[in-house]
Design a protein around this motif. Structure first.
Motif, PDB file in Angstrom:
ATOM      1  N   GLU A   1      -2.356 -22.779 -25.732  1.00  0.00           N
ATOM      2  CA  GLU A   1      -4.040 -22.106 -26.583  1.00  0.00           C
ATOM      3  C   GLU A   1      -4.834 -23.113 -26.600  1.00  0.00           C
ATOM      4  OE1 GLU A   1      -4.735 -19.001 -25.479  1.00  0.00           O
ATOM      5  OE2 GLU A   1      -2.502 -19.027 -24.906  1.00  0.00           O
ATOM      6  N   ALA A   2      -4.734 -23.555 -27.542  1.00  0.00           N
ATOM      7  CA  ALA A   2      -5.852 -24.728 -27.763  1.00  0.00           C
ATOM      8  C   ALA A   2      -6.331 -25.639 -26.338  1.00  0.00           C
ATOM      9  CB  ALA A   2      -5.437 -25.397 -28.942  1.00  0.00           C
ATOM     10  N   ALA A   3      -5.521 -25.782 -26.364  1.00  0.00           N
ATOM     11  CA  ALA A   3      -5.676 -27.032 -24.533  1.00  0.00           C
ATOM     12  C   ALA A   3      -6.511 -26.560 -23.445  1.00  0.00           C
ATOM     13  CB  ALA A   3      -4.384 -27.583 -23.835  1.00  0.00           C
ATOM     14  N   PHE A   4      -6.086 -25.299 -23.201  1.00  0.00           N
ATOM     15  CA  PHE A   4      -7.041 -24.243 -22.284  1.00  0.00           C
ATOM     16  C   PHE A   4      -7.765 -23.656 -22.708  1.00  0.00           C
ATOM     17  CE2 PHE A   4      -2.638 -22.850 -20.368  1.00  0.00           C
ATOM     18  CZ  PHE A   4      -3.127 -23.647 -19.402  1.00  0.00           C
ATOM     19  N   GLU A   5      -8.919 -23.838 -24.433  1.00  0.00           N
ATOM     20  CA  GLU A   5      -9.884 -24.072 -25.322  1.00  0.00           C
ATOM     21  C   GLU A   5     -10.512 -24.537 -24.658  1.00  0.00           C
ATOM     22  OE1 GLU A   5     -12.938 -21.719 -26.069  1.00  0.00           O
ATOM     23  OE2 GLU A   5     -10.986 -20.481 -25.889  1.00  0.00           O
ATOM     24  N   ARG A   6     -10.311 -25.459 -24.903  1.00  0.00           N
ATOM     25  CA  ARG A   6     -11.084 -27.220 -24.600  1.00  0.00           C
ATOM     26  C   ARG A   6     -11.281 -26.771 -22.945  1.00  0.00           C
ATOM     27  NH1 ARG A   6      -6.860 -29.739 -27.364  1.00  0.00           N
ATOM     28  NH2 ARG A   6      -5.998 -30.530 -26.226  1.00  0.00           N
ATOM     29  N   ILE A   7     -10.685 -26.650 -22.139  1.00  0.00           N
ATOM     30  CA  ILE A   7     -10.386 -26.743 -20.523  1.00  0.00           C
ATOM     31  C   ILE A   7     -11.640 -25.483 -20.333  1.00  0.00           C
ATOM     32  CG2 ILE A   7      -9.450 -26.089 -18.577  1.00  0.00           C
ATOM     33  CD1 ILE A   7      -7.294 -27.313 -19.088  1.00  0.00           C
ATOM     34  N   ARG A   8     -11.690 -25.058 -21.258  1.00  0.00           N
ATOM     35  CA  ARG A   8     -12.799 -23.734 -20.895  1.00  0.00           C
ATOM     36  C   ARG A   8     -14.496 -23.836 -21.356  1.00  0.00           C
ATOM     37  NH1 ARG A   8      -9.105 -20.057 -23.281  1.00  0.00           N
ATOM     38  NH2 ARG A   8      -7.616 -19.501 -21.924  1.00  0.00           N
ATOM     39  N   GLN A   9     -14.260 -24.842 -22.393  1.00  0.00           N
ATOM     40  CA  GLN A   9     -15.138 -25.107 -23.057  1.00  0.00           C
ATOM     41  C   GLN A   9     -16.245 -26.209 -22.777  1.00  0.00           C
ATOM     42  OE1 GLN A   9     -14.517 -26.398 -27.091  1.00  0.00           O
ATOM     43  NE2 GLN A   9     -14.094 -24.826 -27.788  1.00  0.00           N
ATOM     44  N   SER A  10     -15.116 -27.060 -21.644  1.00  0.00           N
ATOM     45  CA  SER A  10     -15.619 -28.057 -20.815  1.00  0.00           C
ATOM     46  C   SER A  10     -16.384 -27.342 -19.158  1.00  0.00           C
ATOM     47  CB  SER A  10     -14.673 -28.678 -20.180  1.00  0.00           C
ATOM     48  OG  SER A  10     -14.930 -30.079 -19.431  1.00  0.00           O
ATOM     49  N   LEU A  11     -15.790 -26.508 -19.208  1.00  0.00           N
ATOM     50  CA  LEU A  11     -15.812 -26.237 -17.938  1.00  0.00           C
ATOM     51  C   LEU A  11     -17.324 -25.241 -18.132  1.00  0.00           C
ATOM     52  CD1 LEU A  11     -12.485 -24.468 -15.764  1.00  0.00           C
ATOM     53  CD2 LEU A  11     -14.341 -26.169 -15.368  1.00  0.00           C
TER      54      LEU A  11
END
Length: 93
Positions: A73-83
């Motif tokens: 979940e933390a990894a996906f959140e970082r990806i979302r923020q980057s996008l």
């Protein structure tokens, strides 16, 4: 068959009936042929299982060697923020 070993096998009534039906229908010439095919298939499944366990062991080792695990979940959140940051700055995906 030149080199065979005769072995006695105990089957459930259902298995014996299925074997007899396969021979009577002409699908197999004898009960021995049915058993030989069953043994070949059993051996193939056993070999596939052994190979799968070896592959699973390699994948496990690769995972351990890849470093410390991170929370998905933390990894996906970082990806979302980057996008979101790229999209917010007028960038494109």
């Amino acid at each position: 068959m030149a080199n065979v070993e005769k072995i006695s096998v105990a089957l459930t009534p259902e298995m014996a009936m299925t074997m007899r039906q396969a021979v009577e229908s002409g699908e197999y010439a004898s009960a021995s042929e049915v058993m030989r095919e069953a043994m070949r298939e059993w051996h193939a499944r056993r070999t596939e299982r052994e190979q799968a366990l070896v592959q699973l062991g390699r994948l496990w080792d690769d995972g351990v060697a890849s470093g410390e695990a991170i929370d998905g979940e933390a990894a996906f959140e970082r990806i979302r923020q980057s996008l979101d940051a790229r999209i917010g700055k007028g960038g494109s995906l």
